[in-house]
Design a protein around this motif. Structure first.
Motif, mmCIF file in Angstrom:
data_model
loop_
_atom_site.group_PDB
_atom_site.id
_atom_site.type_symbol
_atom_site.label_atom_id
_atom_site.label_comp_id
_atom_site.label_asym_id
_atom_site.label_seq_id
_atom_site.Cartn_x
_atom_site.Cartn_y
_atom_site.Cartn_z
ATOM 1 N N UNK A 129 -13.969 0.912 15.351
ATOM 2 C CA UNK A 129 -14.905 -0.157 14.991
ATOM 3 C C UNK A 129 -14.276 -1.185 14.052
ATOM 4 N N UNK A 130 -13.529 -0.695 13.044
ATOM 5 C CA UNK A 130 -12.878 -1.631 12.124
ATOM 6 C C UNK A 130 -11.528 -2.115 12.654
ATOM 7 N N UNK A 131 -11.059 -1.472 13.726
ATOM 8 C CA UNK A 131 -9.802 -1.839 14.384
ATOM 9 C C UNK A 131 -8.612 -1.829 13.415
ATOM 10 N N UNK A 132 -8.494 -0.727 12.659
ATOM 11 C CA UNK A 132 -7.387 -0.609 11.721
ATOM 12 C C UNK A 132 -6.258 0.213 12.345
ATOM 13 N N UNK A 133 -5.023 -0.194 12.072
ATOM 14 C CA UNK A 133 -3.865 0.566 12.531
ATOM 15 C C UNK A 133 -3.767 1.844 11.704
ATOM 16 N N UNK A 134 -2.845 2.717 12.074
ATOM 17 C CA UNK A 134 -2.668 3.957 11.316
ATOM 18 C C UNK A 134 -2.270 3.654 9.872
ATOM 19 N N UNK A 135 -1.377 2.700 9.690
ATOM 20 C CA UNK A 135 -0.941 2.307 8.348
ATOM 21 C C UNK A 135 -2.096 1.692 7.545
ATOM 22 N N UNK A 136 -2.870 0.825 8.188
ATOM 23 C CA UNK A 136 -4.024 0.208 7.528
ATOM 24 C C UNK A 136 -5.079 1.256 7.181
ATOM 25 N N UNK A 137 -5.240 2.246 8.056
ATOM 26 C CA UNK A 137 -6.192 3.328 7.801
ATOM 27 C C UNK A 137 -5.783 4.124 6.569
ATOM 28 N N UNK A 138 -4.498 4.443 6.450
ATOM 29 C CA UNK A 138 -4.003 5.171 5.280
ATOM 30 C C UNK A 138 -4.273 4.392 3.997
ATOM 31 N N UNK A 139 -4.009 3.097 4.029
ATOM 32 C CA UNK A 139 -4.251 2.246 2.858
ATOM 33 C C UNK A 139 -5.746 2.194 2.539
ATOM 34 N N UNK A 140 -6.567 2.031 3.572
ATOM 35 C CA UNK A 140 -8.024 2.002 3.405
ATOM 36 C C UNK A 140 -8.513 3.288 2.742
ATOM 37 N N UNK A 141 -8.045 4.437 3.232
ATOM 38 C CA UNK A 141 -8.491 5.722 2.689
ATOM 39 C C UNK A 141 -8.045 5.915 1.237
ATOM 40 N N UNK A 142 -6.832 5.502 0.917
ATOM 41 C CA UNK A 142 -6.343 5.627 -0.467
ATOM 42 C C UNK A 142 -7.173 4.768 -1.420
ATOM 43 N N UNK A 143 -7.407 3.521 -1.024
ATOM 44 C CA UNK A 143 -8.184 2.618 -1.875
ATOM 45 C C UNK A 143 -9.636 3.087 -1.988
ATOM 46 N N UNK A 144 -10.189 3.549 -0.877
ATOM 47 C CA UNK A 144 -11.565 4.031 -0.866
ATOM 48 C C UNK A 144 -11.703 5.271 -1.746
ATOM 49 N N UNK A 145 -10.742 6.194 -1.648
ATOM 50 C CA UNK A 145 -10.769 7.406 -2.473
ATOM 51 C C UNK A 145 -10.783 7.044 -3.966
#
Length: 86
Positions: A31-47
């Protein structure tokens, strides 16, 4: 995603259910169309943001307790956040 977009996304989830936040593979990668690298960054920032807001954060495969039930973060769930009680 920018920090502002991540904050808005988190706020929307908190508004739906402030006690339990679930971030699935489908919603982040598809849905957000994030790459694997973008997903990792998203999860770190979200955490980081959620921990600062008083949430306990769990990732895929982690065991946690919610409403007196032992649970495991499922394979299709990238992250679960539970509001800590005072």
């Amino acid at each position: 995603m920018t920090l502002e977009e991540i904050s808005t996304y988190i706020e929307n989830k908190i508004n739906k259910d402030p006690n339990l936040l679930t971030f699935t593979f489908y919603e982040i990668r598809i849905k957000l169309d994030l790459s694997e690298e973008e997903t990792d960054k998203f999860l770190k920032l979200t955490r980081t943001k959620l921990e600062n807001l008083g949430y306990r954060v769990y990732f895929t495969g982690a065991k946690y307790e919610y409403k007196n039930q032992n649970k495991v973060v499922q394979d299709n769930e990238l992250m679960i956040a539970i509001k800590e009680r005072d």
